[in-house]
Each structure stands twice: as structure tokens, then as C-alpha cells.
Design an enzyme around this catalytic site. Structure first.
Site, PDB file in Angstrom:
ATOM      1  N   ILE A  13     -36.404 -13.053   0.400  1.00  0.00           N
ATOM      2  CA  ILE A  13     -36.641 -13.633  -0.373  1.00  0.00           C
ATOM      3  C   ILE A  13     -37.826 -13.293  -1.794  1.00  0.00           C
ATOM      4  CG2 ILE A  13     -37.098 -16.031  -1.363  1.00  0.00           C
ATOM      5  CD1 ILE A  13     -36.352 -16.723   1.869  1.00  0.00           C
ATOM      6  N   ASN A  33     -45.947  -4.013   3.505  1.00  0.00           N
ATOM      7  CA  ASN A  33     -46.321  -3.362   4.053  1.00  0.00           C
ATOM      8  C   ASN A  33     -44.832  -2.639   4.729  1.00  0.00           C
ATOM      9  OD1 ASN A  33     -44.829  -4.937   5.690  1.00  0.00           O
ATOM     10  ND2 ASN A  33     -47.016  -4.263   7.507  1.00  0.00           N
ATOM     11  N   PHE A  81     -45.364 -14.940   1.087  1.00  0.00           N
ATOM     12  CA  PHE A  81     -43.921 -14.369   2.049  1.00  0.00           C
ATOM     13  C   PHE A  81     -44.188 -13.899   2.829  1.00  0.00           C
ATOM     14  CE2 PHE A  81     -42.095 -14.694  -3.068  1.00  0.00           C
ATOM     15  CZ  PHE A  81     -41.422 -15.863  -2.880  1.00  0.00           C
ATOM     16  N   GLY A  83     -44.722 -11.734   6.467  1.00  0.00           N
ATOM     17  CA  GLY A  83     -45.120 -12.224   7.785  1.00  0.00           C
ATOM     18  C   GLY A  83     -43.917 -12.276   8.942  1.00  0.00           C
ATOM     19  N   LYS A  85     -40.818 -12.785  11.050  1.00  0.00           N
ATOM     20  CA  LYS A  85     -39.763 -14.125  10.801  1.00  0.00           C
ATOM     21  C   LYS A  85     -38.723 -13.941  11.653  1.00  0.00           C
ATOM     22  CE  LYS A  85     -36.628 -12.196   7.475  1.00  0.00           C
ATOM     23  NZ  LYS A  85     -36.100 -12.173   5.762  1.00  0.00           N
ATOM     24  N   SER A 125     -40.987 -23.003   5.824  1.00  0.00           N
ATOM     25  CA  SER A 125     -39.641 -23.292   6.145  1.00  0.00           C
ATOM     26  C   SER A 125     -39.481 -24.667   7.273  1.00  0.00           C
ATOM     27  CB  SER A 125     -39.536 -22.512   7.299  1.00  0.00           C
ATOM     28  OG  SER A 125     -37.893 -22.769   8.231  1.00  0.00           O
ATOM     29  N   TYR A 150     -42.825 -18.631  16.019  1.00  0.00           N
ATOM     30  CA  TYR A 150     -42.244 -18.562  14.014  1.00  0.00           C
ATOM     31  C   TYR A 150     -42.675 -19.923  13.825  1.00  0.00           C
ATOM     32  CZ  TYR A 150     -39.282 -18.357  10.228  1.00  0.00           C
ATOM     33  OH  TYR A 150     -38.772 -19.328   9.120  1.00  0.00           O
ATOM     34  N   LYS A 154     -45.239 -21.356  10.510  1.00  0.00           N
ATOM     35  CA  LYS A 154     -45.246 -21.612   9.828  1.00  0.00           C
ATOM     36  C   LYS A 154     -46.039 -23.180  10.091  1.00  0.00           C
ATOM     37  CE  LYS A 154     -42.621 -18.790   7.568  1.00  0.00           C
ATOM     38  NZ  LYS A 154     -43.344 -17.858   6.442  1.00  0.00           N
ATOM     39  N   LEU A 201     -26.602 -16.535  10.475  1.00  0.00           N
ATOM     40  CA  LEU A 201     -25.364 -16.140  10.189  1.00  0.00           C
ATOM     41  C   LEU A 201     -24.706 -15.595   9.159  1.00  0.00           C
ATOM     42  CD1 LEU A 201     -22.585 -17.710  10.968  1.00  0.00           C
ATOM     43  CD2 LEU A 201     -23.538 -19.728   9.321  1.00  0.00           C
ATOM     44  N   PRO A 292     -29.072 -21.642  22.238  1.00  0.00           N
ATOM     45  CA  PRO A 292     -30.912 -22.625  22.696  1.00  0.00           C
ATOM     46  C   PRO A 292     -31.349 -22.774  21.734  1.00  0.00           C
ATOM     47  CG  PRO A 292     -30.193 -20.653  24.328  1.00  0.00           C
ATOM     48  CD  PRO A 292     -29.199 -19.911  23.293  1.00  0.00           C
TER      49      PRO A 292
END
Ligand code: UD1
Length: 337
Positions: A13, A33, A81, A83, A85, A125, A150, A154, A201, A292
């Protein structure tokens, strides 16, 4: 000229957002990084736009290394951004996720305060809405009840930024809650390049389409949805990227929260069928058990961003499928060619 720092700007992104900022005439500094990205992405951003990016290889958790960037550039805002994920990995490595994601956000706040940088746009998110299925989600819907570390990072960073902005006169914090970003820049030069087997997906479908993976597993066809598969608000990454530019251009003192989605839900089968039709490829799949933590249906009410940010997603599912495949075909191994 205005200048923004994109932390994690070489990622999926981040790199698309860099293009949109540069094309809007705003200077971009990137710190990354490369733990889950490649410097090649920034080279490609420069090729697409014909403009240069000041690129720093550093971990945002390293305050001294990051301070150097604040020292060398007069920044108007930070778009954060950087992080970890991966949802599944976060369940196995919660301490690493909390340490990395919270520390990097706190370092950004401390350096903004030290250098009097007054704007932050945060990459949040829809996961903060938890397992609720009270769709479409509006920004004032309850948050929390996240199903993995995760998601909790956020949620926690949103709270940290709210508290920071409320306590600091002149500071603007914009929390952007992404729905399901897919697709790639239409040039096919930048796109999503997950390391290892994709969790999401669209990259999975792309890798099946080019033969890198044999078969897509569809996680459940017994959901209470029109065709039984999960429904999501897929949003073209270029639309999403433009949402960050709009957020920057509409910064105002205080805290604001926006959903970035299209407002339309499409099912997993809708995605597969569109991908096959638009790209004229086969996507072999099999139905397996539900994954799950997945909800049946998630989509945004994006009307607040539409009105206050004067931003609207304009690209559809066909555009997302075409551009994702174009990127994957041109770069079957992502940036590792
Ligand atoms: C997931 C995360 C979310 C994160 C987002 C972007 C969960 C519960 N949520 O969203 O927190 O912000 O990714 O990283 O993990 N599907 C398949 N086969 C696959 C992959 C996915 O059928 O191989 C289905 C899923 O069951 C779901 C839909 O496709 O119905 C979308 O899945 P995915 O792309 O992983 O996104 P989310 O689960 O919505």
C-alpha cells in the site's frame, strides 16, 4: 512544496501511495527496513512518476535512525504504514507483533512531538470492528473484540493516536480503516508481493493464475451469503492510495476516522469469476472448511470519507482483477526477478 514521510513506504500500500502523492505534486520520503518489501518497489515508483524519492533503510522502532530523517527533512505529515501484518503469524508471535507495531507508532509520535510535525495519517483496518457483522460498518460502530494480535495492534495504535492528538494542540490524526485492498498499479510495475504462501485471497488467486500455486482453497461455501462464500469490500489499491492523499489534503486539528472501502460487497466466487472472465484464465479451486476467525460479510459505509475527504473509490472488481493479473504476469516472482 509539501513533504510527507511514508513509513513502510516500500510495501504494497505504501508504494502505491507514494505514486499518488508524487503525482499530486507532494514530495515523498520513505523509510523501510525491507523486512517484507523490496527497495525495487521505490525504483519502480520513481520510474512511474519520473520523480525521485528520498529513501532510508531503517527500522522505525530505532528512534535514533528515524530521528536522522526528521532532522534532514522538514515534514508536513507522517503516513504510518510500517508494521507487521500477517494475521496467522500474529497469533503465533504476539509479543513480536505488539513490540514492533506499538513501538514504531510510539517512536513516530515522539519524533513528531520533538520536531513539531503536526499531521499523522494511520494505516488502520476494518479488523478493528471485530467479529461484528452489523454491515455496512460506519465509523461510529463499536470497535474491539479483535480475533488476533495483529488486529489488536491496529485497535491499540488508533487509541494511542487519539490520545496523542487530543493532548497535543495543533496535531491532526487521521485514522484510515481499510477494507480489502487488491489490485495493482495499472502500469504493472508495482503490486502485492507477499513472502511465502499468500494469506489473502487476491494474491493467492494471482499465483494460481500464473501456475505458481496449483489450487485455490475456498474457505467455506456455507456462509449465510448469496452464494455461500464470504463477502468482502474489495477496494482497488490505487483508490485506496488516493484516499491517503485526500486525507493529507484535508487534515484538520484533532482526530478523524474514515472507512476506505467501496461500499459494495463481493463474494469469493464473485472474485474468482471476475478474475477468470477478465483475464481469460482458469482458477482451479476446491471448497474446504471455513477459516477460523473469518466473518461471513464485511463491507464499508464509505459516505463519511466521500463527503469530508471528497474522495470516492471509482474502480471496480474487473479493474482490480485485470491490474492484479497484469502485475503478476509481468512479475511472476514479484520483485525477486
Ligand atoms: C484479512 C484479515 C484482516 C486483514 C486483511 C488484510 C482475517 C480474519 N482478517 O481480511 O484482519 O486486515 O486480511 O491483510 O484474517 N479466502 C479464501 N481462500 C484463501 C484466502 C481467503 O477462500 O486462500 C476467503 C476468506 O475466507 C474471506 C475472503 O476470501 O472470505 C477474503 O479473505 P482475505 O483476503 O484473507 O481477507 P480478510 O479475511 O477479509
Amino acid at each position: 512544496m509539501a513533504k510527507v514521510l511514508l513509513t513502510g513506504g516500500a510495501g504494497y500500500i505504501g508504494s502505491h501511495t507514494a505514486v499518488e502523492f508524487l503525482e499530486a505534486g507532494i514530495d515523498v520520503v520513505v523509510v523501510d527496513n525491507f523486512s517484507n518489501s523490496s527497495p525495487k518497489a521505490i525504483k519502480r515508483v520513481e520510474q512511474i512518476t519520473g520523480k525521485s524519492v528520498a529513501l532510508y533503510e531503517a527500522d522505525v522502532c530505532d528512534k535514533d535512525a528515524t530521528r536522522k530523517i526528521f532532522d534532514e527533512h522538514r515534514l508536513d505529515a507522517v503516513v504510518h504504514f510500517a508494521g507487521y501484518k500477517a494475521v496467522g503469524e500474529s497469533v503465533k508471535k504476539p509479543v513480536e507483533y505488539y513490540r514492533n507495531n506499538l513501538d514504531s507508532a510510539l517512536v513516530v509520535c515522539e519524533l513528531m512531538r520533538e520536531y513539531d510535525v503536526r499531521g499523522i495519517v494511520f494505516s488502520s483496518s476494518a479488523t478493528v470492528y471485530g467479529v461484528s457483522e452489523n454491515v455496512p460498518f460506519k465509523e461510529d460502530a463499536p470497535t474491539g473484540g479483535c480475533t488476533n494480535p495483529y488486529g489488536w495492534t491496529k485497535y491499540m495504535i488508533e487509541q494511542i493516536l487519539r490520545d496523542y492528538a487530543n493532548a497535543t494542540p495543533g496535531v491532526s490524526a487521521t485514522l484510515l480503516r481499510y477494507f480489502n485492498p487488491v489490485g495493482a498499479h495499472p502500469s504493472g510495475e508495482i503490486g502485492e508481493d507477499p513472502y511465502g504462501e499468500p494469506n489473502n485471497l487476491a494474491p493467492y488467486v494471482c499465483q494460481v493464475a500464473v501456475g505458481r500455486l496449483p489450487l485455490l482453497r475456498v474457505f467455506g461455501n456455507d456462509y449465510p451469503t448469496p452464494d455461500g462464500t464470504g463477502v468482502r469490500d474489495f477496494i482497488h489499491v490505487v483508490d485506496l492510495a488516493k484516499g491517503h492523499v485526500a486525507a493529507f489534503q484535508h487534515m484538520k486539528e484533532g482526530v478523524r476516522t474514515y472507512n476506505l472501502g467501496t461500499g459494495h460487497g463481493y463474494s469469493v466466487f464473485d472474485m474468482i469469476n471476475a478474475f477468470k472472465r477478465v483475464n481469460n484464465v482458469e482458477i482451479p479451486y476446491k471448497i474446504v472448511d471455513r477459516r477460523p476467525g473469518d466473518v461471513a460479510t464485511s463491507y464499508a459505509d464509505p459516505s463519511l470519507a466521500n463527503s469530508e475527504l471528497e474522495w470516492k473509490a471509482t474502480l471496480g472488481l474487473d479493474d482490480m482483477c485485470r491490474d492484479a493479473y497484469n502485475w503478476q504476469r509481468k512479475n511472476p516472482n514479484g520483485y525477486r526477478d
